[in-house]
Design an enzyme around this catalytic site. Sequence first.
Site, PDB file in Angstrom:
ATOM      1  N   ASP A  84       7.868  13.324  67.881  1.00  0.00           N
ATOM      2  CA  ASP A  84       7.722  12.167  68.763  1.00  0.00           C
ATOM      3  C   ASP A  84       6.793  12.529  69.923  1.00  0.00           C
ATOM      4  O   ASP A  84       7.091  13.402  70.721  1.00  0.00           O
ATOM      5  CB  ASP A  84       9.094  11.749  69.305  1.00  0.00           C
ATOM      6  CG  ASP A  84       9.081  10.366  69.920  1.00  0.00           C
ATOM      7  OD1 ASP A  84       8.037   9.962  70.456  1.00  0.00           O
ATOM      8  OD2 ASP A  84      10.118   9.680  69.858  1.00  0.00           O
ATOM      9  N   SER A 134       7.433   3.754  70.056  1.00  0.00           N
ATOM     10  CA  SER A 134       7.975   4.478  68.905  1.00  0.00           C
ATOM     11  C   SER A 134       8.659   3.580  67.882  1.00  0.00           C
ATOM     12  O   SER A 134       8.782   3.968  66.715  1.00  0.00           O
ATOM     13  CB  SER A 134       8.973   5.537  69.385  1.00  0.00           C
ATOM     14  OG  SER A 134       8.331   6.514  70.173  1.00  0.00           O
ATOM     15  N   THR A 197      12.989   6.145  66.524  1.00  0.00           N
ATOM     16  CA  THR A 197      12.535   6.715  65.253  1.00  0.00           C
ATOM     17  C   THR A 197      13.659   6.886  64.244  1.00  0.00           C
ATOM     18  O   THR A 197      13.545   6.414  63.098  1.00  0.00           O
ATOM     19  CB  THR A 197      11.789   8.027  65.485  1.00  0.00           C
ATOM     20  OG1 THR A 197      10.650   7.779  66.317  1.00  0.00           O
ATOM     21  CG2 THR A 197      11.323   8.638  64.176  1.00  0.00           C
ATOM     22  N   PHE A 305      26.046  15.474  68.527  1.00  0.00           N
ATOM     23  CA  PHE A 305      26.215  16.660  69.351  1.00  0.00           C
ATOM     24  C   PHE A 305      26.073  16.425  70.853  1.00  0.00           C
ATOM     25  O   PHE A 305      26.195  17.367  71.634  1.00  0.00           O
ATOM     26  CB  PHE A 305      25.201  17.724  68.907  1.00  0.00           C
ATOM     27  CG  PHE A 305      25.356  18.125  67.470  1.00  0.00           C
ATOM     28  CD1 PHE A 305      26.447  18.865  67.057  1.00  0.00           C
ATOM     29  CD2 PHE A 305      24.425  17.730  66.512  1.00  0.00           C
ATOM     30  CE1 PHE A 305      26.605  19.225  65.728  1.00  0.00           C
ATOM     31  CE2 PHE A 305      24.571  18.087  65.182  1.00  0.00           C
ATOM     32  CZ  PHE A 305      25.665  18.833  64.793  1.00  0.00           C
TER      33      PHE A 305
END
Length: 534
Positions: A84, A134, A197, A305
């Site tokens: 990205d 994006s 994305t 996470f």
Amino acid sequence: MQLNRFTLGFALAFGVTLAACHSGKSETVASEAAPTKATASHLPETQRNSSWFQDAREAIADASAVTINNQPGAARNVILFVGDGMGISTVTAARILAGQQQGKPGEEYQLSFEKMPFAGLIKTYNTNQQTPDSAGTATAMLSGVKTKAGVLNVDETVARGDCAGSLERPLTTAVELAEELGKRTGIVSTARITHATPAAAYAKVPERGWEHAAPAGCKDIATQMVEFAAGDGVDVIMGGGRRSFLPKDVTDSEGKSGKREDGINLIEAWQERYSRAGGNAVYIEDQAGFDGIDVTDTDKLLGLFASSHMRYEADRQNDKAGEPSLSAMTGKAVELLNKSERGYFLLVESGRIDHGHHAGSAFNALTDAVEMAKAVQVAMDSTSAEDTLIIVTADHSHVMTIAGYPTRGNPILGKVVTNNREGAPEPEVALAADGKPYTTITYANGLGHAHYGDSTDADDRYEDPVSAGRQDISASDTESSGYHQEALVPLGSETHAGEDVGVWARGPGAHLLSGTNEQSLIFHVMAHAGGLLE
């Protein structure tokens, strides 16, 4: 006939004798001596023994030995890596940094994907913006159709935020096609898994911001991920974004609250869905959980996470619960997906390259780009070029520049040190017309200069005001992790850039990405090589 050097050259080239030229005759006869083809032995010894000369000849030999399989469906597996914001200048600077981290000058180094046999350029504009975002770019890569900025997998006729319109004009993604063919699928990102994305792999929304909530009649991105209907659902999902899956009154293991206002715990919903379907569905959220994955006994994996984005690569050591690296997640995803006899489709995003740039931190952007190159190497080492197409590209570029005339091997994050001033006895720090030093890397716009010592979190920059323009950095250690480069135009965040980005590829169909192409072509190459469409 009067001869000059041009007439003589023409005559000799076409085998006309001097006698014929003098007599005015035009008949062609065989020349007395055929030209001799030069070999490397004819060149000066210093030239043919040069490492540049020898390396180039070896590169040509290696490239000439590459065989191309262009048969539809020749790629059992397809892996798409998206850096990205990893524009050409980012790749160049990351290459130099990686080389310098190994004690080399850096300029001669190659990142893992730069060694792939095929490369090209990708045009990144959205249908309504010269410089893209994006969401629109990811849609192009994963659906084969360009669309507006800010929308995911709806066509360009849909206005941003138009819920009703989006339901009428959806686009099908490569992940859906792969699932319908019985392939396994995976999505890995260091950003929120609901971010632009990774969300483009499974969600259809007219507003990328609908990560945890959407207007009546439409579903938010996190819900669409859990309810993904193609095939038997995405098999491996790892990244950040836990907050979009938890109600606002729920606090996660790191003390962060959820964002959902509908009271639904989507993590529990995901576990329930796949438990009912049979098999072993595993949810993890820290390094210990990641390390404990039993590949042979895991059918579905969801790893969230972080509450928001995962940490920058250089900042991972500061996460108390622990986070796996992008390269580790890539390796684990390939292991889990490779259990399928029908192959797999895997999307891997290095999402925080972009965030480092937005904060004006070349250090964080580049260290994440270097980590992405390691992840690509893991994928290359774990697969065969005979049956796996690997594509590495970016969704867009950033306004980071590499400038000045720094001497060879100068630290890429350092001040410009030159060696070409007439009469200069040795390299010296260059001074601009204002009498101040400057760095090799700068930004055309953004928050501008700041210095946070040894901080490894670029997002610290948002806590302080804009300080764009020239600063006196004479006493600054510009190579430190907490240094943020100067910027010309003052903005609250550095912006994307509109130039083409690179694409590198290995495996069946990789050659189809050579040249300069629209971003939407990437989908069609994957569909062709992977047999996703007839």
